[in-house]
Write an enzyme that holds these catalytic residues in place. Structure first.
Site, PDB file in Angstrom:
ATOM      1  CG  HIS A 118      -1.826   1.147   1.296  1.00 47.11           C
ATOM      2  ND1 HIS A 118      -2.967   1.212   0.517  1.00 47.11           N
ATOM      3  CD2 HIS A 118      -1.783   2.299   1.990  1.00 47.11           C
ATOM      4  CE1 HIS A 118      -3.583   2.354   0.743  1.00 47.11           C
ATOM      5  NE2 HIS A 118      -2.884   3.041   1.629  1.00 47.11           N
ATOM      6  CD  GLU A 152     -10.609  -3.105  10.293  1.00 47.90           C
ATOM      7  OE1 GLU A 152     -10.499  -1.931  10.621  1.00 47.90           O
ATOM      8  OE2 GLU A 152     -10.354  -4.070  11.031  1.00 47.90           O
TER       9      GLU A 152
HETATM   10  C1  GRF Z   1       1.312   0.677  -6.403  1.00 45.44           C
HETATM   11  O1  GRF Z   1       1.502   2.016  -6.085  1.00 45.44           O
HETATM   12  C2  GRF Z   1       0.883  -0.078  -5.180  1.00 45.44           C
HETATM   13  O2  GRF Z   1       1.387   0.447  -3.998  1.00 45.44           O
HETATM   14  C3  GRF Z   1      -0.604   0.071  -5.200  1.00 45.44           C
HETATM   15  O3  GRF Z   1      -0.960   0.034  -6.569  1.00 45.44           O
HETATM   16  C4  GRF Z   1       0.139   0.470  -7.350  1.00 45.44           C
HETATM   17  C5  GRF Z   1       0.395  -0.614  -8.363  1.00 45.44           C
HETATM   18  O4  GRF Z   1       1.362  -0.231  -9.306  1.00 45.44           O
HETATM   19  N1  GRF Z   1      -1.255  -0.941  -4.416  1.00 45.44           N
HETATM   20  P1  GRF Z   1       1.999  -1.309 -10.273  1.00 45.44           P
HETATM   21  O5  GRF Z   1       0.865  -1.930 -11.071  1.00 45.44           O
HETATM   22  O6  GRF Z   1       2.723  -2.306  -9.434  1.00 45.44           O
HETATM   23  O7  GRF Z   1       2.920  -0.526 -11.158  1.00 45.44           O
END
Ligand code: GRF
Length: 211
Positions: A118, A152
């Site tokens: 995240h 969650e």
């Molecule tokens: C990333 O910023 C990740 O943290 C979030 O979604 C984005 C995915 O980017 N969950 P990618 O497809 O890996 O380039």
């Protein structure tokens, strides 16, 4: 759930992962670059047009698409997705830009074995628009978090985090690019540590703390 790799005189037990994706796949690329070819069992998407699927195909990795719009309810989608994931008998499910919230039909089958990255320092800024919200809040430090997935949203036990400074003049593009560089370092390391069993003790501690 360990997987016996056969067809080789020196048959070995190797932990394997499946990756769930919806978009461009930059984290997938970083994870694959740090992996042995046999470690990634499949890349699965809810979107047939995800760039990440093309990355997987060019590396000869199995892919599958489970289009969420084909299912009348979220439960039906979750259960279909879980069935497809289970086919590959992964030890670890890696969410890398997978843009669906997974419900209990999925979580109950893979809880404790599913991780997500995240783009914020959780518990700050769960949900979407994390970089914009960090700038609006005026925080001086931002970053990314790898956590266990629970029912969650973005609230499961934290496995690892990396922070970056927020600099004067930052906009969303500059800040997200700085965070993404760290995502590409952090996530492959967590995946490899998990597969090597180096996180087993930490996961046991997290499970105890959650009780
Ligand atoms: C990333 O910023 C990740 O943290 C979030 O979604 C984005 C995915 O980017 N969950 P990618 O497809 O890996 O380039």
């Amino acid at each position: 759930m360990s997987q016996i790799i056969v067809g080789n005189a020196n048959a070995t037990t190797a932990r394997r992962y499946v990756v769930l994706v919806s978009g461009r796949g930059s984290n997938l690329s970083a994870i694959l670059a740090a992996s042995k070819p046999e470690q990634c069992a499949a890349v699965i998407s809810n979107r047939a047009d995800a760039g990440a699927l093309e990355i997987a195909r060019t590396q000869g990795i199995a892919t599958a698409v489970v289009p969420h719009q084909d299912y009348a309810t979220r439960n039906l989608f979750d259960s279909a997705l879980a069935d497809v994931v289970a086919r590959y008998t992964p030890d670890l499910v890696v969410m890398a830009g997978f843009m669906r919230i997974l419900g209990e039909q999925f979580i109950n089958r893979f809880e404790g074995h599913t991780i997500n990255i995240h783009p914020s320092l959780l518990p700050a800024f769960p949900g979407v628009r994390t970089h914009a919200r960090a700038l609006e809040a005026g925080v001086r430090t931002h970053g990314c978090t790898v956590h266990l997935v629970t029912s969650e949203l973005d609230a499961g036990p934290i496995i690892a985090q990396t922070s970056v400074p927020v600099l004067a003049g930052d906009d969303v593009a500059a800040l997200s690019a700085r965070v993404l560089v760290e995502e590409h370092r952090l996530y492959p390391r967590v995946v490899q540590d998990w597969l090597a069993g180096k996180l087993d003790q930490r996961l046991r501690e997290l499970a105890v703390r959650e009780c």
